[in-house]
Design a protein around this motif. Structure first.
Motif, PDB file in Angstrom:
ATOM      1  N   SER A 471       0.424 -16.081 -39.655  1.00 31.46           N
ATOM      2  CA  SER A 471       1.583 -16.775 -39.106  1.00 31.46           C
ATOM      3  C   SER A 471       2.681 -17.055 -40.168  1.00 31.46           C
ATOM      4  N   THR A 472       2.291 -16.939 -41.545  1.00 37.86           N
ATOM      5  CA  THR A 472       2.968 -17.200 -42.615  1.00 37.86           C
ATOM      6  C   THR A 472       3.861 -15.946 -43.093  1.00 37.86           C
ATOM      7  N   LEU A 473       3.488 -14.872 -42.954  1.00 36.83           N
ATOM      8  CA  LEU A 473       3.721 -13.525 -43.012  1.00 36.83           C
ATOM      9  C   LEU A 473       4.803 -13.010 -42.126  1.00 36.83           C
ATOM     10  N   ILE A 474       5.005 -13.714 -41.030  1.00 39.26           N
ATOM     11  CA  ILE A 474       5.717 -13.123 -39.953  1.00 39.26           C
ATOM     12  C   ILE A 474       7.147 -13.212 -40.230  1.00 39.26           C
ATOM     13  N   ASP A 475       8.003 -12.168 -40.095  1.00 41.77           N
ATOM     14  CA  ASP A 475       9.467 -12.083 -40.413  1.00 41.77           C
ATOM     15  C   ASP A 475      10.081 -13.222 -39.282  1.00 41.77           C
ATOM     16  N   PRO A 476      10.708 -14.203 -39.816  1.00 43.99           N
ATOM     17  CA  PRO A 476      11.185 -15.511 -38.635  1.00 43.99           C
ATOM     18  C   PRO A 476      12.328 -14.628 -37.852  1.00 43.99           C
ATOM     19  N   GLU A 477      13.067 -13.839 -38.274  1.00 43.77           N
ATOM     20  CA  GLU A 477      14.031 -13.249 -37.581  1.00 43.77           C
ATOM     21  C   GLU A 477      13.537 -12.487 -36.305  1.00 43.77           C
ATOM     22  N   ALA A 479      10.570 -12.906 -35.160  1.00 44.17           N
ATOM     23  CA  ALA A 479       9.812 -13.962 -34.065  1.00 44.17           C
ATOM     24  C   ALA A 479      10.948 -14.807 -33.109  1.00 44.17           C
ATOM     25  N   ARG A 480      12.178 -14.702 -33.659  1.00 44.37           N
ATOM     26  CA  ARG A 480      13.302 -15.239 -32.690  1.00 44.37           C
ATOM     27  C   ARG A 480      13.486 -14.177 -31.425  1.00 44.37           C
ATOM     28  N   ASP A 481      13.118 -12.923 -31.443  1.00 44.00           N
ATOM     29  CA  ASP A 481      13.663 -12.043 -30.614  1.00 44.00           C
ATOM     30  C   ASP A 481      12.455 -12.299 -29.457  1.00 44.00           C
ATOM     31  N   ALA A 482      12.807 -12.679 -28.328  1.00 45.15           N
ATOM     32  CA  ALA A 482      11.999 -12.941 -27.379  1.00 45.15           C
ATOM     33  C   ALA A 482      11.260 -11.709 -26.601  1.00 45.15           C
ATOM     34  N   SER A 483      12.089 -10.495 -26.889  1.00 42.21           N
ATOM     35  CA  SER A 483      11.743  -9.434 -26.273  1.00 42.21           C
ATOM     36  C   SER A 483      10.510  -8.798 -26.965  1.00 42.21           C
ATOM     37  N   LEU A 484      10.115  -9.335 -28.092  1.00 44.33           N
ATOM     38  CA  LEU A 484       9.162  -8.557 -29.137  1.00 44.33           C
ATOM     39  C   LEU A 484       7.977  -9.262 -28.478  1.00 44.33           C
ATOM     40  N   ALA A 487       2.305  -8.143 -31.425  1.00 42.52           N
ATOM     41  CA  ALA A 487       1.965  -6.893 -32.099  1.00 42.52           C
ATOM     42  C   ALA A 487       3.345  -6.298 -32.842  1.00 42.52           C
ATOM     43  N   GLU A 488       4.299  -6.503 -31.917  1.00 41.07           N
ATOM     44  CA  GLU A 488       5.494  -5.603 -32.614  1.00 41.07           C
ATOM     45  C   GLU A 488       6.076  -6.468 -33.538  1.00 41.07           C
ATOM     46  N   VAL A 489       5.933  -7.738 -33.612  1.00 40.22           N
ATOM     47  CA  VAL A 489       6.485  -8.584 -34.764  1.00 40.22           C
ATOM     48  C   VAL A 489       5.593  -8.379 -36.018  1.00 40.22           C
ATOM     49  N   LEU A 490       4.337  -8.362 -35.509  1.00 38.96           N
ATOM     50  CA  LEU A 490       3.720  -8.097 -36.994  1.00 38.96           C
ATOM     51  C   LEU A 490       3.767  -6.866 -37.663  1.00 38.96           C
ATOM     52  N   ALA A 491       4.162  -5.625 -36.757  1.00 38.20           N
ATOM     53  CA  ALA A 491       4.400  -4.390 -37.323  1.00 38.20           C
ATOM     54  C   ALA A 491       5.289  -4.288 -38.056  1.00 38.20           C
ATOM     55  N   GLY A 492       6.535  -5.337 -37.519  1.00 39.35           N
ATOM     56  CA  GLY A 492       7.641  -5.151 -38.349  1.00 39.35           C
ATOM     57  C   GLY A 492       7.945  -6.128 -39.423  1.00 39.35           C
ATOM     58  N   SER A 493       6.823  -7.005 -39.509  1.00 40.27           N
ATOM     59  CA  SER A 493       6.934  -7.782 -40.720  1.00 40.27           C
ATOM     60  C   SER A 493       6.750  -7.200 -42.139  1.00 40.27           C
ATOM     61  N   PRO A 494       7.269  -7.076 -42.994  1.00 35.96           N
ATOM     62  CA  PRO A 494       6.953  -6.413 -44.202  1.00 35.96           C
ATOM     63  C   PRO A 494       5.890  -7.147 -45.006  1.00 35.96           C
ATOM     64  N   ASP A 495       5.939  -8.390 -45.122  1.00 36.37           N
ATOM     65  CA  ASP A 495       5.003  -9.205 -45.603  1.00 36.37           C
ATOM     66  C   ASP A 495       3.606  -9.219 -45.159  1.00 36.37           C
ATOM     67  N   TYR A 496       3.750  -9.211 -43.735  1.00 35.60           N
ATOM     68  CA  TYR A 496       2.418  -8.957 -42.916  1.00 35.60           C
ATOM     69  C   TYR A 496       1.817  -7.658 -43.326  1.00 35.60           C
TER      70      TYR A 496
END
Length: 880
Positions: A471-477, A479-484, A487-496
């Motif tokens: 949860s610390t590696l998620i891109d905060p931006e 995470a704000r997009d309610a449409s995602l 799994a999509e948020v994780l896939a798009g988070s570089p740190d994760y």
RNA sequence: GGGCGCUUAGCUCAGUUGGCUAGAGCAUCUCGUUUACACCGAGAGGGUCGGGGGUUCGAAUCCCUCAGCGCCCACCA
């Protein structure tokens, strides 16, 4: 000369840390081509100040992080803090009580505001103290369990689990703390022994025992073991009349195997609402349950005249009432039993039945590696299959046995500080309740229904910390997009993508159940991957007397913030690492911290000496071995560096430290530097110093970086971001020759000290290496001269194969005869042992070849040595 | 009741898969004002690795057993 005489840590530490931070030395680069190495820092509770336990984990993780950087890896050590719901809640409630008010009077919003103020203040303190420990964490990625993106992850996982049928709401018996007015998990309950009165009462035809008469108002069942022959005439379901607290009651006989026939009379009445075992018995037989005690710990109206009384007040009075009624059989004042208390705040637990949210650990609805398993099964699988390795291994057994007994995880808490449960309820006029689980309530407004209201409860702190590695590696931006989706948020988070699963989790064994197991549970479920590959568990730091540090004994508590100014952070770090082994507790020791303060000073003076020889501006490109000492120190360096790398890869911190300590102190300072004084090899001294600083840096970052910055050998480079030096070539034979010189020096020193003589000359017969190193030998052994002769006289040296004599007259040397004889006998014993071993056919056959060859070589050497001892002994014996 | 760990020098503890004469820090004793360091240097003493048995060529290390200490879990009507 730039370095002052003694190392004064306080003069440099803060500046050095600021330099690292300013240089972004610890910032991770997820797009780097380097191998990634990641650790999530276990988020400390924001309750106040850093403890010695925090110092330990910061040190161990920092060693790993710094060492990984030195090995050329891209390192993320992600720091953070935890909102610590229960602990912080307890602190704020105490503050309110002290102010003469309470949370109900001030209300939820004010309470939360007060809490935010408190944690904001204590967080700053904590973070400063973590820096003071030298923690090389990436502060640009600092996270907090209540951050928006982390809270979003919590919500997502809760909703997902609910939709998969893995979270349910139900009436279950929970550990209720009437003080904090919340339930607590089984793991948060601790037991302490208490002496109480054990009463035996007449209940119909039976005698029943209890330490808790106040719970007995609702009794209408007696339970006994089905095989108990004393009560064979009573059948399950039989009823009888009994005179009891509120007059006559009709009671029913229940047979259940949970009853221990050997305890008391073998019969008991049950209170299903307020006891775990009784609750289970009642569930098995479908019995009625009745609440006797309210959620503030006061008796309910069923207690008649006692209603509203606290338990402590009512207990003796109720016993007295039963005694008046003639129902008291006996009373044992010395009864010892354990009572449950909340580890936070120490409130006595009163089990209660409440509507709570639970994670179902037995339902097979979790996708893992292509199978559909239960949480329990996944937890077992990842460790059994080696996806996760626990160090030390013995904790795997403890882990498995905990899982075997795991019950559904109650995740709701009746406190305000934390993640509010994303569940919504609305009722209609008839009191019907509709439930919805989601981030926001549905928009519809149905006819006749009230508005949706959110569940007032919050989630167990561990529910959110269970997601910490990702949860610390998620891109905060994102995470704000309610449409995602998650799994999509994780896939798009570089740190994760770069850092998960994390390389290793480093934490104390005491939270293996609270945290480690729950991280595995939630992370495998939510991400399809393990949270970490290795788990390293450290032990507790106990007080100097071996007991736990405890608030009740303030003098037992070692505060890192008072240790650091006195001894330096590096000394503290190394005191915590010295001689530790995984999973074992260690005692704090003043000796250790002093030894390491001295060690830092030793390192400082090694640097100071070399600086004095080689100067300020130095290139190490021309470093190469010239003297035998040079070859020897390079061989040692290679051996130590490889050994330390192996140790650190295997999490053997104590052993890596031990190698470092003795290399610097014994090999470099006492032998190499001393030997080099005859003819200093400046480029090599510089190389040795650089290597030593690098090896020591993960353990003692401040002193090593301070030295490096003072030397300025490489402009503005940071030691913290340099990689380990490449080993320089050396000649093994020449290195071994230095070993011979050490033997000659040691034996000369020994003889000179033993005989209390000085100003002695060493004679030797044509041995080139002695000629070449005559000055070194003379200096180190404090001899008058080292002189070549045809055939020597005096005291013959026996620990070298070179022929050397100390010019000592026979009268003085008489005293040496005894020692010589003892040595001879010892050597003979060694030979006997080695010969015995080699004459054993099965040894020669079975033992590894190199071991056998080694033994042969040892035997040869020992025989040679004995021969010269014999010669020398005879000579002395006849001539003296 | 179930499980785990510990027992190694005076003290506190290391000792990785069995393999150099079992190590460290502190403490003790002797000597030393050699220009890196007295937060130092040189040297020394001190252990039959808790007891007993076994496996092995070889055991501090593996197995069994006994004793003492500590911890975890469960139960405690």
């Amino acid at each position: 000369m730039n370095l002052p005489k003694a190392y004064d840590p306080g003069a440099y530490e803060a500046d050095i840390y600021a330099l690292w931070e300013r240089s972004e030395a610890f910032v991770a680069h997820p797009d780097s081509k380097k191998e990634h190495f990641s650790i999530s820092m276990p988020p400390p509770n924001e309750t106040g100040t850093l403890s010695i336990g925090h110092s330990l984990f910061l040190t161990l993780q920092d060693i790993m992080a710094r060492h990984a950087r030195q090995r050329g890896k891209d390192v993320l050590w992600l720091p953070g803090t935890d909102h610590a719901a229960m602990a912080v809640n307890a602190i704020i409630e105490k503050k309110l009580t002290d102010e003469g008010t309470n949370k109900h009077e001030v209300g939820r919003e004010v309470f939360l505001e007060r809490t935010r103020e408190f944690v904001a203040a204590s967080r700053g303190t904590m973070l400063g103290q973590m820096r003071a420990m030298g923690a090389s964490a990436d502060w640009s990625r600092l996270r907090y369990t209540l951050d928006e993106s982390l809270s979003w992850a919590v919500q997502e996982v809760f909703i997902k689990m609910y939709n998969d049928g893995l979270i349910y709401r139900g009436n279950r018996i929970v550990n209720w703390d009437p003080n904090l007015e919340t339930n607590v998990s089984d793991e948060e309950v601790e037991y302490k022994e208490e002496q109480a009165t054990f009463y035996t009462f007449q209940y119909g035809p039976f005698q029943i025992g209890t330490a808790r008469p106040e719970t007995k108002f609702g009794d209408k069942y007696v339970v006994m073991h089905p095989d108990d022959e004393r009560y064979a005439q009573y059948k399950h379901g039989d009823t009888f009349e009994a005179e009891w607290l509120n007059g006559k009651v009709t009671a029913t006989v229940i047979k259940d195997e949970a009853v221990d026939p050997a305890f008391g009379t073998g019969v008991m009445t049950i209170t299903p609402w307020h006891d775990h075992t009784d609750f289970e018995i009642a569930e098995r037989h479908g019995l009625e349950k009745q609440q006797i005690i309210d959620f503030h710990g006061k008796l309910l109206p069923i207690a008649g005249d006692f209603a509203g009384m606290s338990i402590a007040e009512a207990r003796p009075k109720i016993a007295a009432l039963l005694e008046e009624k003639g129902l008291l059989i006996s009373r044992d004042e010395k009864y010892v039993h354990s009572i449950a208390v909340n580890e936070r705040g120490k409130g006595v637990i009163e089990p209660q039945i409440r509507l709570q949210w639970f994670v179902d650990v037995n339902k097979q609805a979790v996708e893992w590696k292509g199978k559909t398993l239960s949480f329990k099964e996944v937890l077992q699988s990842v460790v059994r299959e080696g996806d996760i390795k626990i160090i030390p291994e013995r904790f795997e057994k403890i882990y498995f046995s905990w899982i075997d007994n795991l019950r559904d995880w109650c995740v709701s808490r009746q406190i305000w500080w934390g993640h509010r449960i994303p569940a919504w309820y609305r009722t209609d006029a008839d009191g019907q309740v509709e439930t919805f689980v989601g981030a926001v309530p549905p928009a519809d407004e149905a006819e006749g229904w009230r508005e949706w209201e959110q569940d007032p409860d919050t989630l167990d702190t561990w529910f959110s910390s269970a997601l910490w590695t990702w949860s610390t590696l998620i891109d905060p931006e994102l995470a704000r997009d309610a449409s995602l989706s998650l799994a999509e948020v994780l896939a798009g988070s570089p740190d994760y993508q770069a850092y998960h699963p994390t390389t290793v989790l480093e934490t104390g064994w005491d939270i293996i159940f609270f945290w480690v197991a729950r991280m595995i549970l939630s992370t495998t479920y939510a991400t399809g991957t393990v949270p970490f590959k290795d788990v390293y568990l450290h032990g507790m730091v106990r007080a100097e007397d071996g007991k736990k540090m405890s608030k009740s004994r303030p003098e037992s508590i070692i505060d890192p913030l008072t240790v650091i100014p006195q001894y330096g952070t590096d000394a503290l770090r190394m005191a915590l690492v010295m001689g530790v082994s995984p999973g074992n507790d260690q005692n704090w020791s003043t000796g250790k911290i002093e030894a390491n303060r001295n060690f830092c000073n030793k390192l400082w003076n090694v640097a100071r000496y070399i600086e004095g020889i080689v100067g300020d501006d130095f290139s190490r490109e021309k470093s190469e071995a010239v003297s035998v000492a040079d070859h020897w120190v390079l061989s040692k360096l290679q051996q130590i560096q490889q050994g330390m790398v192996n140790d650190l890869d295997a999490y053997r911190f104590g052993e890596a430290y031990d190698k470092l300590y003795h290399f610097i102190w014994d090999d470099v300072a006492d032998w190499y530097i001393e030997a080099s004084k005859a003819a200093p090899n400046k480029p090599l001294l510089a190389h040795v110093l650089e290597s030593v600083l690098l090896l020591a840096h993960p353990f003692a970052p401040f002193v090593t970086e301070t030295i490096w910055q003072t030397l300025k050998w490489e402009g503005d480079s940071l030691l913290a971001t340099k990689q380990l030096t490449k080993p320089l070539g050396f000649d093994a034979k020449q290195a071994a020759t230095f070993g011979e010189i050490q033997n000659i020096v040691s034996e000369s020193r020994f003889v000179l000290t033993a005989l209390k003589v000085s100003g002695i000359t060493l004679y030797y017969t044509a041995v080139p290496f002695i000629t070449e190193n005559a000055e070194t030998i003379k200096r180190m052994a404090r001899l008058q001269a080292v002189t070549e002769v045809e055939d020597g006289t005096g005291l013959f040296l026996t620990s070298t194969n070179a022929r050397c004599w100390l010019d000592i007259d026979q009268g003085t040397a008489q005293a040496y005869l005894k020692e010589l004889n003892a040595k001879r006998e010892r050597q003979a014993a060694v030979i006997a042992q080695l010969e015995g071993r080699l004459s054993n056919d099965s040894y020669v056959k079975n033992a590894p070849k190199d071991i056998v060859a080694q033994t042969r070589q040892q035997l040869g050497e020992a025989q040679e040595l004995l021969a010269s001892l014999e010669r020398e002994y005879d000579r002395f014996n006849t001539t003296a």
